[in-house]
Design a protein around this motif. Structure first.
Motif, PDB file in Angstrom:
ATOM      1  N   GLN A  53       0.933  -0.993  -0.098  1.00  0.00           N
ATOM      2  CA  GLN A  53       0.028  -0.146  -0.033  1.00  0.00           C
ATOM      3  C   GLN A  53       0.906   1.322  -0.068  1.00  0.00           C
ATOM      4  N   GLY A  54       0.599   2.214  -0.741  1.00  0.00           N
ATOM      5  CA  GLY A  54       1.139   3.521  -0.931  1.00  0.00           C
ATOM      6  C   GLY A  54       0.941   4.336   0.616  1.00  0.00           C
ATOM      7  N   ARG A  55       1.799   4.868   1.095  1.00  0.00           N
ATOM      8  CA  ARG A  55       2.053   5.482   2.389  1.00  0.00           C
ATOM      9  C   ARG A  55       2.986   6.906   2.087  1.00  0.00           C
ATOM     10  N   ILE A  56       2.626   7.846   3.139  1.00  0.00           N
ATOM     11  CA  ILE A  56       3.545   8.961   3.044  1.00  0.00           C
ATOM     12  C   ILE A  56       4.368   8.697   4.252  1.00  0.00           C
ATOM     13  N   GLU A  57       5.802   9.040   4.203  1.00  0.00           N
ATOM     14  CA  GLU A  57       6.696   9.086   5.436  1.00  0.00           C
ATOM     15  C   GLU A  57       7.121  10.435   5.912  1.00  0.00           C
ATOM     16  N   PHE A  58       7.151  10.463   6.993  1.00  0.00           N
ATOM     17  CA  PHE A  58       7.456  11.596   7.682  1.00  0.00           C
ATOM     18  C   PHE A  58       8.358  11.454   8.864  1.00  0.00           C
ATOM     19  N   GLY A 113      21.011  15.982  -1.116  1.00  0.00           N
ATOM     20  CA  GLY A 113      21.611  17.297  -1.207  1.00  0.00           C
ATOM     21  C   GLY A 113      21.567  17.956   0.095  1.00  0.00           C
ATOM     22  N   THR A 114      20.757  18.810   0.258  1.00  0.00           N
ATOM     23  CA  THR A 114      20.613  19.653   1.657  1.00  0.00           C
ATOM     24  C   THR A 114      19.437  19.042   2.440  1.00  0.00           C
ATOM     25  N   ARG A 115      18.818  18.164   1.820  1.00  0.00           N
ATOM     26  CA  ARG A 115      17.152  17.910   2.288  1.00  0.00           C
ATOM     27  C   ARG A 115      17.358  16.613   3.097  1.00  0.00           C
ATOM     28  N   LEU A 116      16.987  16.604   4.188  1.00  0.00           N
ATOM     29  CA  LEU A 116      16.820  15.539   5.530  1.00  0.00           C
ATOM     30  C   LEU A 116      16.055  14.628   4.862  1.00  0.00           C
ATOM     31  N   VAL A 117      16.290  13.492   4.787  1.00  0.00           N
ATOM     32  CA  VAL A 117      15.229  12.170   4.455  1.00  0.00           C
ATOM     33  C   VAL A 117      15.391  11.123   5.536  1.00  0.00           C
ATOM     34  N   GLN A 118      16.388  10.997   6.330  1.00  0.00           N
ATOM     35  CA  GLN A 118      16.276  10.137   7.309  1.00  0.00           C
ATOM     36  C   GLN A 118      17.011  10.565   8.648  1.00  0.00           C
ATOM     37  N   HIS A 148      16.586   0.917   4.624  1.00  0.00           N
ATOM     38  CA  HIS A 148      15.265   1.585   4.401  1.00  0.00           C
ATOM     39  C   HIS A 148      15.729   2.552   3.246  1.00  0.00           C
ATOM     40  N   ASP A 149      16.720   3.421   2.996  1.00  0.00           N
ATOM     41  CA  ASP A 149      16.908   4.309   2.123  1.00  0.00           C
ATOM     42  C   ASP A 149      16.838   3.719   0.891  1.00  0.00           C
ATOM     43  N   ALA A 150      17.250   2.653   0.551  1.00  0.00           N
ATOM     44  CA  ALA A 150      17.334   2.017  -0.769  1.00  0.00           C
ATOM     45  C   ALA A 150      16.017   1.625  -1.234  1.00  0.00           C
ATOM     46  N   ALA A 151      15.084   1.390  -0.203  1.00  0.00           N
ATOM     47  CA  ALA A 151      13.644   1.093  -0.400  1.00  0.00           C
ATOM     48  C   ALA A 151      12.779   2.350  -0.689  1.00  0.00           C
ATOM     49  N   VAL A 152      13.336   3.408  -0.032  1.00  0.00           N
ATOM     50  CA  VAL A 152      12.494   4.698  -0.173  1.00  0.00           C
ATOM     51  C   VAL A 152      12.896   5.354  -1.362  1.00  0.00           C
ATOM     52  N   PHE A 153      14.363   5.247  -1.716  1.00  0.00           N
ATOM     53  CA  PHE A 153      14.995   5.924  -3.064  1.00  0.00           C
ATOM     54  C   PHE A 153      15.717   4.739  -3.751  1.00  0.00           C
ATOM     55  N   PRO A 154      14.841   4.074  -4.486  1.00  0.00           N
ATOM     56  CA  PRO A 154      15.583   3.050  -5.390  1.00  0.00           C
ATOM     57  C   PRO A 154      16.196   3.658  -6.610  1.00  0.00           C
TER      58      PRO A 154
END
Length: 333
Positions: free
Chosen positions: A129-134, A203-208, A247-253
């Motif tokens: 299922q599609g979800r949005i992560e925060f 880049g400068t954006r925090l993702v985890q 986890h990062d590889a799953a979110v940003f393949p």
């Protein structure tokens, strides 16, 4: 008569409220040269808990500022890392517009009321299922208000309060200034004296972001020493970092993490960093957060150029370099 406003000769005072020391850093008006850098050790009794720390800060901070060469009363502050709880949550896309209200309800039970900041990461797949992560950052309201009260009574103007995550990462914004066509991903590993923090950025954006617990059977002020002495503790940290990478590889393949940067006092432990690099199989380097600035030649300065990279000054450097009245950082945690 024509009146001309006099421009300040210095930028705000960057204050890193660390668990083992308080670091103060100030740049000239152009943001290029370090004019002041001081470090004051936090006594062990003050590091015993948040209330002990605040009591010590209340009695010590006025004298530290009064005796420092820092100019002005404007300050930007990085809060102690032990005050910040961080957790990733995933919401149904329909709930995403109300994430600031819904996401904090998914935090585990905490001892006191907290103030939260919610940062959207993006869409993920969870059980088909599609979800949005925060990411949720939570800090006890009482500690924040008490800190503000301390500085207000010193007639200081607090321009910003940041977590250690956001402050440290901001020190490396200059690396990405010339990147226009892509956002290279970086894993930051902060081997601090009171704990370990890890973060991943596009880049400068925090993702985890993740705080890595080290248990309670050790002196919290000597985590970096523990990693050198206890192979099991180091293995546990490596496991956490590898989970972050999966986890990062799953979110940003569609993109890979390109490098790892070590921060904190523990970044000087070459053998520890080498073992982490070999285990996670990423190019690694000791962070040099002061590289954008002209550093003093005075050997008595804690940031003297001859001392080499100072990875433990990342939070202070990030605070000092922030563009407070311009566009906000994406990783404004």
């Amino acid at each position: 008569m024509r009146l001309t406003l006099r421009r300040s000769r210095s930028r705000p005072i960057a204050l890193d409220l660390g668990s083992s020391s308080i670091k103060m850093l100030q740049l000239d008006a152009q943001g290029q040269r370090i004019t002041t850098a001081t470090e004051s050790i936090v006594p062990s009794e003050a590091a015993a808990g948040s209330d002990h720390y605040l009591n010590w800060l209340e009695h010590t901070m006025p004298e530290l500022l009064r005796n420092s060469p820092c100019a002005g009363k404007n300050v930007v502050v990085a809060l102690p890392s032990l005050w910040t709880n961080v957790q990733h949550v995933q919401l149904d896309p329909k709930e995403a517009p109300n994430a600031s209200e819904i996401a904090p309800m998914m935090l585990p039970p905490l001892d006191e009321e907290v103030l939260t900041q919610v940062i959207e990461i993006g869409p993920v797949e969870c059980e088909g299922q599609g979800r949005i992560e925060f990411i949720i950052f939570a800090t006890p309201r009482r500690l924040l208000f008490k800190t503000m009260d301390i500085f207000n009574r010193m007639r200081c103007n607090v321009l910003d309060l940041r977590t250690q995550f956001g402050a440290a990462i901001a020190a490396f914004d200059h690396v990405h200034q010339d990147v226009t066509d892509r956002c290279p991903a970086t894993l930051y590993v902060d081997l601090g004296t009171s704990g370990i923090r890890a973060a991943i950025t596009n880049g400068t954006r925090l993702v985890q972001a993740r705080s890595i617990a080290m248990g309670t059977e050790h002196d919290a002020r000597n985590v970096s020493t523990l990693l050198q002495a206890d192979p099991r503790a180091l293995a546990a940290v490596i496991d956490e970092l590898q989970m972050m990478l999966r986890h990062d590889a799953a979110v940003f393949p569609d993109r890979a993490i390109e490098r790892m940067i070590f921060l904190g006092r523990g970044a000087h432990a070459d053998e520890t960093c080498r073992r982490i690099v070999e285990a996670v199989r990423l190019p690694g380097q000791r962070g040099d957060p002061l590289s954008p600035f002209v550093r003093p030649d005075d050997m008595t300065s804690p940031v003297c150029l001859q001392h080499g990279p100072r990875p433990e000054w990342a939070s202070a450097a990030g605070l000092a370099a922030m563009r407070l009245h311009a566009q906000e950082h994406h990783h404004a945690a």
